[in-house]
Design an enzyme around this catalytic site. Structure first.
Site, short mmCIF file in Angstrom:
data_model
loop_
_atom_site.label_atom_id
_atom_site.label_comp_id
_atom_site.label_asym_id
_atom_site.label_seq_id
_atom_site.Cartn_x
_atom_site.Cartn_y
_atom_site.Cartn_z
N LYS A 1 -15.53 12.39 -34.78
CA LYS A 1 -15.12 12.61 -33.39
C LYS A 1 -14.74 11.25 -32.82
CE LYS A 1 -17.56 15.34 -30.78
NZ LYS A 1 -18.78 15.79 -30.04
O1 G3P Z 1 -20.04 17.54 -27.38
C1 G3P Z 1 -20.03 16.83 -26.21
C2 G3P Z 1 -19.84 17.60 -24.97
O2 G3P Z 1 -20.22 18.91 -25.18
C3 G3P Z 1 -20.50 16.96 -23.77
O3 G3P Z 1 -21.33 17.85 -23.14
O4 G3P Z 1 -23.09 18.57 -21.60
O5 G3P Z 1 -22.72 16.13 -21.98
O6 G3P Z 1 -21.07 17.46 -20.69
P1 G3P Z 1 -22.08 17.48 -21.77
#
Ligand code: G3P
Length: 221
Positions: free
Chosen positions: A86
């Site tokens: 990623k």
């Molecule tokens: O995989 C990363 C993405 O899902 C970030 O999630 O919950 O930190 O906004 P969040």
């Protein structure tokens, strides 16, 4: 359509993988720091657990082009197939996405906050694009932007798959699946909310009670 888990919690992965069709697992540096384990432990648990057909996504941490490329090669070499680096869509990251694809590495473009950022990463050849749906909602209509992106990729005939990430509600996941998204990655608590409807438990309880009262047993035979 690929349904993935956005977590490094191996117990949650095992729990949900037994019950559901899980296409892969995505992690990011924050998820790994919250796991209470070292990155090496998390990666080795995931590599050991996942079946070859399930994808694994690990994020680069370095911010400069050379560092990202070195980590991209390391991550791609963790498993023989279905393993993706990623790479955040910073300027250095965009450059690395382009170079990594030229080297034949598997790449997911991440930390995407707009359909336009995602589209540019798609032109650079990223295999997956990860728009951060809920975080995008802080700047406008996150779900709407991702629906636009689905159209942009389709009408321009690009091969990148969108894996929507950063969900905060079942409704956000639902809307994008209904809009034809190619993949989603969802945190275990939201996945559980998608499948554990209290009405189902109540209905099953009613069936069993009626059966028991009438036939004096809780089994078919
Ligand atoms: O995989 C990363 C993405 O899902 C970030 O999630 O919950 O930190 O906004 P969040």
């Amino acid at each position: 359509m690929e349904f993935m888990l956005d977590t490094a919690d191996i117990d949650a992965i095992k729990e949900l993988d037994e019950v559901l069709t899980v296409a892969g697992v995505t992690t990011n540096p924050t998820i790994i720091t919250k796991s209470g384990k070292t990155p090496e432990q998390v990666i080795s648990e995931l590599v050991d657990y996942l079946r070859p057909d399930q994808s694994l996504f690990v994020q680069s941490v370095s911010m400069d082009f050379e560092g990202i490329m070195e980590e991209a090669r390391y991550i791609n070499a963790l498993r023989p197939e279905n393993t993706y680096v990623k790479i955040p869509v910073t300027r250095e990251g965009m450059k690395a996405i382009k170079a990594a694809k030229a080297e034949g590495l598997n790449v997911l473009a991440t930390a995407i906050y707009s359909a336009d950022e995602a589209f540019m990463a798609a032109l650079n050849g990223a295999d997956y694009l990860a728009p951060y749906v809920n975080r995008m909602c802080n700047y406008g209509d996150g779900v709407g932007q991702v629906i636009d992106l689905i159209r942009m990729i389709e009408v321009q005939g690009l091969s990148s798959k969108i894996v929507a990430a950063s969900f905060k509600s079942v409704e956000q996941v639902h809307e994008l699946i209904a809009a034809g998204i190619q993949a989603v990655t969802v945190q275990p608590d939201i996945v559980r909310a998608m499948i554990d409807h209290p009405g189902t438990e109540i209905a099953v309880g009613e069936f069993t009670d009626a059966w028991d009262k009438t036939f004096g047993r809780k089994t078919l035979r």
